[in-house]
Design a protein around this motif. Structure first.
Motif, PDB file in Angstrom:
ATOM      1  N   ASN A 295       0.814  -1.221   0.000  1.00  0.00           N
ATOM      2  CA  ASN A 295       0.000   0.000   0.000  1.00  0.00           C
ATOM      3  C   ASN A 295       0.847   1.271   0.000  1.00  0.00           C
ATOM      4  OD1 ASN A 295       0.225  -1.279   2.879  1.00  0.00           O
ATOM      5  ND2 ASN A 295       0.159   0.937   3.209  1.00  0.00           N
ATOM      6  N   THR A 296       2.181   1.131   0.021  1.00  0.00           N
ATOM      7  CA  THR A 296       3.057   2.295   0.176  1.00  0.00           C
ATOM      8  C   THR A 296       3.952   2.474  -1.045  1.00  0.00           C
ATOM      9  OG1 THR A 296       3.128   1.887   2.554  1.00  0.00           O
ATOM     10  CG2 THR A 296       4.778   3.388   1.672  1.00  0.00           C
ATOM     11  N   LEU A 297       4.063   3.701  -1.510  1.00  0.00           N
ATOM     12  CA  LEU A 297       5.026   4.007  -2.560  1.00  0.00           C
ATOM     13  C   LEU A 297       5.584   5.405  -2.347  1.00  0.00           C
ATOM     14  CD1 LEU A 297       3.704   5.934  -5.179  1.00  0.00           C
ATOM     15  CD2 LEU A 297       2.224   3.941  -5.151  1.00  0.00           C
ATOM     16  N   ALA A 298       6.716   5.673  -2.985  1.00  0.00           N
ATOM     17  CA  ALA A 298       7.369   6.978  -2.851  1.00  0.00           C
ATOM     18  C   ALA A 298       7.641   7.532  -4.238  1.00  0.00           C
ATOM     19  CB  ALA A 298       8.673   6.849  -2.074  1.00  0.00           C
ATOM     20  N   TYR A 299       7.584   8.866  -4.341  1.00  0.00           N
ATOM     21  CA  TYR A 299       7.996   9.491  -5.597  1.00  0.00           C
ATOM     22  C   TYR A 299       8.765  10.764  -5.302  1.00  0.00           C
ATOM     23  CZ  TYR A 299       3.969  12.765  -5.342  1.00  0.00           C
ATOM     24  OH  TYR A 299       3.060  13.729  -4.965  1.00  0.00           O
ATOM     25  N   SER A 300       9.714  11.066  -6.195  1.00  0.00           N
ATOM     26  CA  SER A 300      10.580  12.239  -6.022  1.00  0.00           C
ATOM     27  C   SER A 300      10.187  13.318  -7.019  1.00  0.00           C
ATOM     28  CB  SER A 300      12.036  11.839  -6.233  1.00  0.00           C
ATOM     29  OG  SER A 300      12.213  11.299  -7.539  1.00  0.00           O
ATOM     30  N   SER A 301      10.677  14.524  -6.752  1.00  0.00           N
ATOM     31  CA  SER A 301      10.302  15.642  -7.611  1.00  0.00           C
ATOM     32  C   SER A 301      11.533  16.440  -8.031  1.00  0.00           C
ATOM     33  CB  SER A 301       9.330  16.569  -6.891  1.00  0.00           C
ATOM     34  OG  SER A 301      10.032  17.474  -6.053  1.00  0.00           O
ATOM     35  N   SER A 302      11.318  17.344  -8.974  1.00  0.00           N
ATOM     36  CA  SER A 302      12.397  18.190  -9.484  1.00  0.00           C
ATOM     37  C   SER A 302      12.795  19.260  -8.476  1.00  0.00           C
ATOM     38  CB  SER A 302      11.949  18.856 -10.786  1.00  0.00           C
ATOM     39  OG  SER A 302      10.756  19.596 -10.562  1.00  0.00           O
ATOM     40  N   LYS A 303      12.044  19.395  -7.388  1.00  0.00           N
ATOM     41  CA  LYS A 303      12.411  20.364  -6.347  1.00  0.00           C
ATOM     42  C   LYS A 303      13.226  19.718  -5.233  1.00  0.00           C
ATOM     43  CE  LYS A 303       9.355  24.309  -6.484  1.00  0.00           C
ATOM     44  NZ  LYS A 303       8.322  25.084  -5.762  1.00  0.00           N
ATOM     45  N   GLY A 304      13.576  18.441  -5.393  1.00  0.00           N
ATOM     46  CA  GLY A 304      14.420  17.783  -4.401  1.00  0.00           C
ATOM     47  C   GLY A 304      13.666  17.188  -3.241  1.00  0.00           C
ATOM     48  N   SER A 305      12.350  17.019  -3.376  1.00  0.00           N
ATOM     49  CA  SER A 305      11.567  16.439  -2.279  1.00  0.00           C
ATOM     50  C   SER A 305      11.137  15.016  -2.631  1.00  0.00           C
ATOM     51  CB  SER A 305      10.335  17.298  -1.980  1.00  0.00           C
ATOM     52  OG  SER A 305       9.529  17.405  -3.125  1.00  0.00           O
ATOM     53  N   ILE A 306      10.899  14.224  -1.580  1.00  0.00           N
ATOM     54  CA  ILE A 306      10.390  12.856  -1.738  1.00  0.00           C
ATOM     55  C   ILE A 306       9.081  12.761  -0.955  1.00  0.00           C
ATOM     56  CG2 ILE A 306      10.830  10.400  -1.313  1.00  0.00           C
ATOM     57  CD1 ILE A 306      13.845  11.115  -1.307  1.00  0.00           C
ATOM     58  N   ARG A 307       8.050  12.270  -1.610  1.00  0.00           N
ATOM     59  CA  ARG A 307       6.755  12.107  -0.948  1.00  0.00           C
ATOM     60  C   ARG A 307       6.432  10.627  -0.848  1.00  0.00           C
ATOM     61  NH1 ARG A 307       6.618  16.786  -3.842  1.00  0.00           N
ATOM     62  NH2 ARG A 307       5.609  18.608  -2.858  1.00  0.00           N
ATOM     63  N   VAL A 308       6.035  10.205   0.337  1.00  0.00           N
ATOM     64  CA  VAL A 308       5.582   8.830   0.547  1.00  0.00           C
ATOM     65  C   VAL A 308       4.063   8.868   0.651  1.00  0.00           C
ATOM     66  CG1 VAL A 308       5.603   6.849   2.111  1.00  0.00           C
ATOM     67  CG2 VAL A 308       7.710   8.137   1.704  1.00  0.00           C
ATOM     68  N   ILE A 309       3.388   8.032  -0.126  1.00  0.00           N
ATOM     69  CA  ILE A 309       1.921   8.033  -0.109  1.00  0.00           C
ATOM     70  C   ILE A 309       1.406   6.661   0.289  1.00  0.00           C
ATOM     71  CG2 ILE A 309       1.707   9.899  -1.802  1.00  0.00           C
ATOM     72  CD1 ILE A 309       1.160   7.833  -3.941  1.00  0.00           C
ATOM     73  N   ASP A 310       0.211   6.670   0.868  1.00  0.00           N
ATOM     74  CA  ASP A 310      -0.442   5.452   1.342  1.00  0.00           C
ATOM     75  C   ASP A 310      -1.715   5.252   0.534  1.00  0.00           C
ATOM     76  OD1 ASP A 310      -1.701   3.399   2.707  1.00  0.00           O
ATOM     77  OD2 ASP A 310      -1.066   4.109   4.685  1.00  0.00           O
ATOM     78  N   LEU A 311      -1.766   4.154  -0.225  1.00  0.00           N
ATOM     79  CA  LEU A 311      -2.921   3.900  -1.101  1.00  0.00           C
ATOM     80  C   LEU A 311      -4.196   3.625  -0.312  1.00  0.00           C
ATOM     81  CD1 LEU A 311      -1.157   1.619  -3.744  1.00  0.00           C
ATOM     82  CD2 LEU A 311      -1.884   3.980  -4.063  1.00  0.00           C
ATOM     83  N   ARG A 312      -4.079   3.397   1.010  1.00  0.00           N
ATOM     84  CA  ARG A 312      -5.282   3.131   1.817  1.00  0.00           C
ATOM     85  C   ARG A 312      -6.004   4.418   2.188  1.00  0.00           C
ATOM     86  NH1 ARG A 312      -2.111  -0.327   6.257  1.00  0.00           N
ATOM     87  NH2 ARG A 312      -0.931   1.620   6.141  1.00  0.00           N
ATOM     88  N   GLN A 313      -5.316   5.566   2.048  1.00  0.00           N
ATOM     89  CA  GLN A 313      -5.915   6.826   2.504  1.00  0.00           C
ATOM     90  C   GLN A 313      -7.030   7.302   1.579  1.00  0.00           C
ATOM     91  OE1 GLN A 313      -2.676   9.568   3.115  1.00  0.00           O
ATOM     92  NE2 GLN A 313      -2.379   8.909   5.235  1.00  0.00           N
TER      93      GLN A 313
END
Length: 515
Positions: A295-313
């Motif tokens: 249920n968990t994945l992470a993605y990065s951005s061109s601004k240098g941040s990493i976001r972790v998201i929860d597919l259950r939310q």
């Protein structure tokens, strides 16, 4: 423990730096040989067992390699490890097969050429001895099945090879002409499937049943599914879920969730596209599923941040569960700050506890339970900082370097210019920082410094002075006094999942090293 390590008491300090050695090279160039653009490797991936390795190139081909040294002694490697059998040999691979995964296309609606270049390869779960993998170019993902098929060779048919016409050609010309199995005489003249139905004086020739002479085993790659028309922008990532059923694909603005069995439908789970494209400030650069939490994945951005998201939310995960970014140091902002902050690749550690990210200048290791900042930062090529203007002029500043972690999580690696790559120790207290060259002599770029830290003050100041001079003032050398070359860049590399072995791509050559 893994990779055949003995179970011993935990050492007092960090692990010793590894001694890397050359193992193999595939597609090595001869001196002065021109490299064809289509042959340049653009993706590398080990499967979960480490027994198979796949590469993709700019010509749309996928090449598979198979490990051979595990078959030694007739005993599986894992059993040898359990028996503490001394394994002296390093990992050895051989070419297995290759297939054309993607062809160049043209998008008539947008008047856009779509390259065949393979952006990413991901291995899926094996089944019934067949290998499965996903490969993608900028627009289309394909699901491949590679399987051994038995091909039958037929011979001993009562045809005269010289007179067979049309569909009457012989499957195998290996049958002897002087004697046929069922007693027919090869000297009788007759015409098969021709217009002349005249037979010799003896009447109809005797009919011979075909005989199977051999069963050759061929590897056949078959495209099982094509996942197309779901991305308006270029696909930068594909990642399998640990559930074995789903995967994600990410482009600049959206992440889609697919079921492996359904190719005509996907679900958009992240959409960062603003209502007005003029308000666009950041794009998605890389995305990866958690290795064990489906249920968990992470993605990065061109601004240098990493976001972790929860597919259950929620079904649309535009709001993140966790955000990882490093606060900007006051007074450090320049024209290049945002460009070099862009993350080109992220990887989860094998246990899912850490995330490794690569931006233009550094590698950063993040603890998933600590979002205040990275737990470790590694300078990859700090000597290039004074040359950012030149790198911007020749577009090198936009190069997308990949990163990888060792299976035990004790080390990280990434590439640089001049076909160099760097290995850092990330265990607490480790100072390991090795520079290797993708060549048959990987350690030749090492700086000769005493092994003990007890150096005289004059030698320390001499080294510091040399690094300052070579790094800032001499434009053609790095901090170690070596000439560097922007045109030879090592973008793609992969670490074996259970052993200290690295595969890396230098243009069209695949180099492998072990420690």
């Amino acid at each position: 423990m893994n990779g055949g390590d003995e179970v011993v008491a935990a050492p007092a300090g960090p692990p010793q730096p590894l001694d890397w050695k050359f193992s193999q090279v595939f597609g090595e160039r001869t001196a002065g040989e021109e490299v064809q653009e289509v042959d340049i490797i653009s993706a590398i991936e080990f499967d979960k067992t480490g027994d198979h390795l796949a590469t993709g190139d700019r010509g749309g081909r996928v090449v598979l390699f198979e490990r051979t040294d595990t078959k030694d002694h007739g005993v599986p490697r894992r059993d040898l490890e359990r028996m503490e059998y001394p394994i002296g040999r390093h990992p050895e691979f051989r070419y297995k097969t290759e297939f054309q995964s993607h062809e160049p296309e043209f998008d008539y609606l947008k008047s856009l050429e779509i390259e065949e270049k393979i952006n990413k390869i991901r291995w899926c779960q094996t089944a019934n001895g067949a290998l499965f993998l996903l490969s993608t170019n900028d627009k289309t993902i394909k699901f491949w099945k590679v399987q051994e098929k038995k091909v039958k060779k037929i011979s001993d048919m009562n045809l005269d090879p010289s007179k067979a016409v049309g569909n009457g050609s012989i499957a195998s010309s290996s049958s002897p002409k002087h004697c046929l199995a069922n007693g027919g005489s090869p000297d009788r003249s007759y015409n098969y499937l021709g217009n002349d139905f005249s037979f010799p004086p003896g009447g109809l020739p005797s009919l011979h049943l075909p005989v199977v002479t051999s069963q050759e085993t061929n590897l056949v790659a078959r495209c099982r599914r094509v996942y197309a028309h779901a991305h308006d922008y270029h696909i930068n990532s594909v990642s399998n879920n640990s559930d074995g059923e789903t995967f994600i694909s990410a482009d600049d603005l959206r992440i889609n969730l697919w079921n492996l069995e359904i190719s005509n439908q996907s679900f958009n789970i992240v959409d960062v596209k603003p209502a007005n494209m003029e308000d666009l400030t950041e794009v998605i650069t890389s995305a990866e599923f958690h290795p064990t939490h489906c249920n968990t994945l992470a993605y990065s951005s061109s601004k240098g941040s990493i976001r972790v998201i929860d597919l259950r939310q929620s079904a649309l995960c535009d709001s993140h569960a966790k955000l990882f970014e490093e606060p900007e140091a006051p007074g450090s902002r320049s024209f290049f700050t945002e460009i070099i902050a862009s993350i080109s690749d992220i990887k989860f550690a094998r246990d899912g506890r850490y995330i490794l990210s690569r931006d233009y200048m550094t590698l950063k290791l993040w603890d998933i339970n600590m979002d205040s900042g990275p737990v470790a930062t590694f300078q990859v090529h700090e000597y290039l900082r004074p040359k950012l203007c030149d790198l911007y002029e020749n577009d090198s500043i936009f190069d997308k370097f990949e990163c990888c972690l060792s299976g035990d999580g004790l080390r990280v690696a990434t590439g640089s210019y001049s076909n160099l790559f760097r290995v850092f120790g990330c265990a607490p207290g480790s100072t390991e920082a090795t520079t290797l060259e993708a060549s048959k002599n990987p350690m030749r770029r090492q700086v000769q410094t005493p092994s003990r830290p007890s150096r005289s003050l004059s030698s320390i100041t001499r080294v510091v002075r040399r690094e300052l001079i070579t790094g800032a003032e001499n434009p053609g050398v790095d901090a170690n006094g070596n000439a560097f070359d922007f045109t030879t860049k090592l973008l793609h590399l992969a670490w074996h999942p259970t052993e200290n072995s690295i595969a890396c791509a230098a243009a069209n050559s695949l180099y492998m090293y072990y420690a």
